[in-house]
Design a protein around this motif. Sequence first.
Motif, PDB file in Angstrom:
ATOM      1  N   UNK B  33       0.840  -1.185   0.000  1.00  0.00           N
ATOM      2  CA  UNK B  33       0.000   0.000   0.000  1.00  0.00           C
ATOM      3  C   UNK B  33       0.879   1.241   0.000  1.00  0.00           C
ATOM      4  N   UNK B  35       0.811   5.564   0.581  1.00  0.00           N
ATOM      5  CA  UNK B  35       0.066   6.591   1.298  1.00  0.00           C
ATOM      6  C   UNK B  35       0.674   7.968   1.032  1.00  0.00           C
ATOM      7  N   UNK B  37       0.681  11.639   3.284  1.00  0.00           N
ATOM      8  CA  UNK B  37       0.323  12.343   4.514  1.00  0.00           C
ATOM      9  C   UNK B  37       0.733  13.797   4.381  1.00  0.00           C
ATOM     10  N   UNK B  47      -3.628  12.058   7.450  1.00  0.00           N
ATOM     11  CA  UNK B  47      -3.741  11.082   6.370  1.00  0.00           C
ATOM     12  C   UNK B  47      -4.524  11.695   5.212  1.00  0.00           C
ATOM     13  N   UNK B  50      -4.742   6.625   0.384  1.00  0.00           N
ATOM     14  CA  UNK B  50      -4.150   5.293   0.399  1.00  0.00           C
ATOM     15  C   UNK B  50      -4.451   4.628  -0.933  1.00  0.00           C
TER      16      UNK B  50
END
Lengths: 114, 118
Positions: B33, B35, B37, B47, B50
């Motif tokens: 995964x 991400x 931020x 966050x 994703x």
Amino acid sequence: DGGITQSPKYLFRKEGQNVTLSCEQNLNHDAMYWYRQDPGQGLRLIYYSQIVNDFQKGDIAEGYSVSREKKESFPLTVTSAQKNPTAFYLCASSIPRTGDFEQFFGPGTRLTVL
Amino acid sequence: AQKVTQAQTEISVVEKEDVTLDCVYETRDTTYYLFWYKQPPSGELVFLIRRNSFDEQNEISGRYSWNFQKSTSSFNFTITASQVVDSAVYFCALSEPMTTDSWGKLQFGAGTQVVVTP
């Protein structure tokens, strides 16, 4: 409101002293993490815990200790063995299950060694 | 070993310009995964998005969009019509392989400082 709290926001310590940083979450998350951030740098993992009464060292665990006696709490102790403890410390939590494990972060504690 | 590279240390733009943040990752795993931020001056990481390794569909969410290309191991992030409130450090992160006991851990890039001026 659900979230992660860290205390204190600012912490000053004299050399040679141990200090404990608090991290509490009410999100019912199983996993919790401690990161260190130095100026202009990314986050480095200190310790993490995927379940109560269990935790593992991260990339920079030397000079730090943790405990995980309760699901909600994951305190970090910065010991006198940590040679350069001045930094910004972030606590995070997540639910480590498939497809849904983004980490949520607390507001951080800025530690300064005098 | 897992690695995330954000080559841009700082990007400065004038309000309403678009900003694209680059992220290149390395992993041997086929299931992972990615991400993004955001870290505003207050310090708390927020966050944003994703993406899993099986879904290369690029999407738009409000002023945010991302471009995930497995062929080049890139996961770029764009802010359209930037605003002063977008000023922050943006981090790209990669999950540990889900085949290991340490899955759920994230490997962060060094971050890109975005400065938006009026």
